[in-house]
Write a protein that holds these residues in place. Structure first.
Motif, PDB file in Angstrom:
ATOM      1  N   GLU A 259       9.888  -7.661   4.603  1.00  0.00           N
ATOM      2  CA  GLU A 259       9.151  -8.061   3.468  1.00  0.00           C
ATOM      3  C   GLU A 259       9.752  -9.302   2.913  1.00  0.00           C
ATOM      4  OE1 GLU A 259      10.917  -5.952  -0.300  1.00  0.00           O
ATOM      5  OE2 GLU A 259      10.758  -4.102   1.221  1.00  0.00           O
ATOM      6  N   THR A 260      10.695 -10.085   3.848  1.00  0.00           N
ATOM      7  CA  THR A 260      11.320 -11.335   3.608  1.00  0.00           C
ATOM      8  C   THR A 260      10.601 -12.609   3.122  1.00  0.00           C
ATOM      9  OG1 THR A 260      12.110 -11.875   5.563  1.00  0.00           O
ATOM     10  CG2 THR A 260      13.565 -10.309   4.683  1.00  0.00           C
ATOM     11  N   GLN A 261       9.310 -12.719   3.608  1.00  0.00           N
ATOM     12  CA  GLN A 261       8.579 -13.667   3.373  1.00  0.00           C
ATOM     13  C   GLN A 261       7.065 -13.394   2.646  1.00  0.00           C
ATOM     14  OE1 GLN A 261       8.421 -16.068   7.063  1.00  0.00           O
ATOM     15  NE2 GLN A 261      10.680 -15.868   7.108  1.00  0.00           N
TER      16      GLN A 261
ATOM     17  N   GLU B  90       3.530 -12.825  -5.290  1.00  0.00           N
ATOM     18  CA  GLU B  90       4.550 -12.076  -6.251  1.00  0.00           C
ATOM     19  C   GLU B  90       4.823 -10.663  -6.043  1.00  0.00           C
ATOM     20  OE1 GLU B  90       0.899 -11.379  -8.193  1.00  0.00           O
ATOM     21  OE2 GLU B  90       1.490 -13.383  -7.275  1.00  0.00           O
ATOM     22  N   CYS B  91       4.241 -10.005  -5.016  1.00  0.00           N
ATOM     23  CA  CYS B  91       4.307  -8.606  -4.974  1.00  0.00           C
ATOM     24  C   CYS B  91       5.389  -7.961  -4.376  1.00  0.00           C
ATOM     25  CB  CYS B  91       3.079  -8.093  -4.079  1.00  0.00           C
ATOM     26  SG  CYS B  91       1.511  -8.493  -5.056  1.00  0.00           S
ATOM     27  N   SER B  92       6.507  -8.331  -4.923  1.00  0.00           N
ATOM     28  CA  SER B  92       8.084  -7.778  -4.583  1.00  0.00           C
ATOM     29  C   SER B  92       8.098  -6.537  -5.204  1.00  0.00           C
ATOM     30  CB  SER B  92       9.006  -9.013  -5.155  1.00  0.00           C
ATOM     31  OG  SER B  92       9.161  -9.090  -6.228  1.00  0.00           O
ATOM     32  N   ASP B  93       9.405  -5.862  -4.921  1.00  0.00           N
ATOM     33  CA  ASP B  93       9.865  -4.568  -5.441  1.00  0.00           C
ATOM     34  C   ASP B  93       9.635  -4.554  -7.010  1.00  0.00           C
ATOM     35  OD1 ASP B  93      10.281  -3.704  -2.896  1.00  0.00           O
ATOM     36  OD2 ASP B  93      12.332  -4.054  -2.853  1.00  0.00           O
TER      37      ASP B  93
ATOM     38  N   SER C 267      -2.255  -5.046  -6.981  1.00  0.00           N
ATOM     39  CA  SER C 267      -3.446  -4.265  -6.388  1.00  0.00           C
ATOM     40  C   SER C 267      -3.271  -4.106  -4.665  1.00  0.00           C
ATOM     41  CB  SER C 267      -4.675  -4.960  -6.388  1.00  0.00           C
ATOM     42  OG  SER C 267      -4.709  -6.434  -5.809  1.00  0.00           O
ATOM     43  N   GLU C 268      -3.877  -2.998  -4.104  1.00  0.00           N
ATOM     44  CA  GLU C 268      -3.978  -2.867  -2.799  1.00  0.00           C
ATOM     45  C   GLU C 268      -4.256  -4.183  -1.851  1.00  0.00           C
ATOM     46  OE1 GLU C 268      -3.434  -1.685   1.146  1.00  0.00           O
ATOM     47  OE2 GLU C 268      -2.709  -0.755  -0.891  1.00  0.00           O
ATOM     48  N   GLU C 269      -5.202  -5.042  -2.516  1.00  0.00           N
ATOM     49  CA  GLU C 269      -5.638  -5.998  -1.856  1.00  0.00           C
ATOM     50  C   GLU C 269      -4.723  -7.070  -1.799  1.00  0.00           C
ATOM     51  OE1 GLU C 269      -9.139  -9.701  -2.469  1.00  0.00           O
ATOM     52  OE2 GLU C 269      -9.205  -7.664  -4.063  1.00  0.00           O
ATOM     53  N   ASP C 270      -3.803  -7.295  -2.940  1.00  0.00           N
ATOM     54  CA  ASP C 270      -2.892  -8.240  -3.035  1.00  0.00           C
ATOM     55  C   ASP C 270      -1.697  -7.907  -1.954  1.00  0.00           C
ATOM     56  OD1 ASP C 270      -3.762 -10.091  -4.494  1.00  0.00           O
ATOM     57  OD2 ASP C 270      -2.753  -9.337  -6.434  1.00  0.00           O
ATOM     58  N   HIS C 271      -1.206  -6.459  -1.908  1.00  0.00           N
ATOM     59  CA  HIS C 271      -0.214  -5.981  -0.877  1.00  0.00           C
ATOM     60  C   HIS C 271      -0.617  -6.410   0.428  1.00  0.00           C
ATOM     61  CE1 HIS C 271       2.777  -4.121  -3.347  1.00  0.00           C
ATOM     62  NE2 HIS C 271       1.706  -3.263  -3.996  1.00  0.00           N
ATOM     63  N   GLN C 272      -1.987  -6.174   0.774  1.00  0.00           N
ATOM     64  CA  GLN C 272      -2.314  -6.286   2.159  1.00  0.00           C
ATOM     65  C   GLN C 272      -2.201  -7.850   2.601  1.00  0.00           C
ATOM     66  OE1 GLN C 272      -6.051  -4.120   4.059  1.00  0.00           O
ATOM     67  NE2 GLN C 272      -6.884  -6.185   3.814  1.00  0.00           N
TER      68      GLN C 272
END
Length: 196
Positions: A164-166, A170-173, A178-183
């Protein structure tokens, strides 16, 4: 842009502006064609459709690129407008929709036998850093194995997981997404590492 009559005779030539707009004055009772030409792109033509009541018509012509500037550091996904290779949550298997895009990269590599690719795999921020590093490494190796199984030699490929380094957003810890943004973060990139 070239204006042609119904016999494909060249009548007028113009250049598009910075917004890719152009215009020609025509006789509404005659048939015409528009030809779009650009270096390193395939030439395309379209007929001029009947003019509407305003006396204007709009013809958009998309051109396909035929030559590409390959150099070290180029991402093939961007050059060929290949969608990013997405993985399902917590999975490293190649999805059927992704396989089609990886096949495009394989075809390019077959056409350019001196091209070497660095496969870079990424995860979203869910799970721990350690877990995501291992998951992205499995994804990179899965992508590489798929390419090898489809005719690309191992020595032309490198693969690395970046966890998750790149992230691309803005979906960091701790940030709700949304699921779409995480994807969007679950992806592989194909960076040219060498051109001999």
């Amino acid at each position: 842009m070239v204006l042609l009559d119904e016999n494909m005779k060249e009548l007028e030539v113009t250049t598009t502006n910075d917004k890719a707009e152009y215009s020609f004055e025509i006789d509404c009772n005659k048939k015409y064609f528009i030809r779009a030409k650009k270096d390193e792109y395939e030439t395309a033509e379209k007929p001029v459709e009947p003019v509407n009541k305003t006396g204007k018509t709009e013809i958009n012509i998309a051109l396909e690129r035929t030559l590409f500037p390959f150099e070290k550091g180029t991402d093939l996904a961007k050059i060929f407008d290949i969608s990013l290779i997405f993985f399902d949550l917590d999975k490293s298997n190649i999805r059927p929709d992704a396989a089609k895009d990886i096949q495009k990269v394989i075809e390019v590599m077959k056409e350019y036998p001196n091209m070497y690719i660095d496969i870079r795999s990424h995860t979203d921020s869910r799970q721990t850093h350690k877990y995501n590093e291992a998951l992205s490494d499995r994804r990179a190796k899965s992508t590489m194995a798929f390419m090898i199984a489809n005719g690309i030699k191992l020595e032309r490929l490198t693969a690395k997981g970046y966890g998750e380094t790149q992230l691309v957003n803005e979906c960091s810890d701790g940030v709700y997404c949304s699921e779409e943004d995480h994807q969007k973060n679950r992806r592989s990139e194909f960076i040219i590492s060498k051109m001999e």
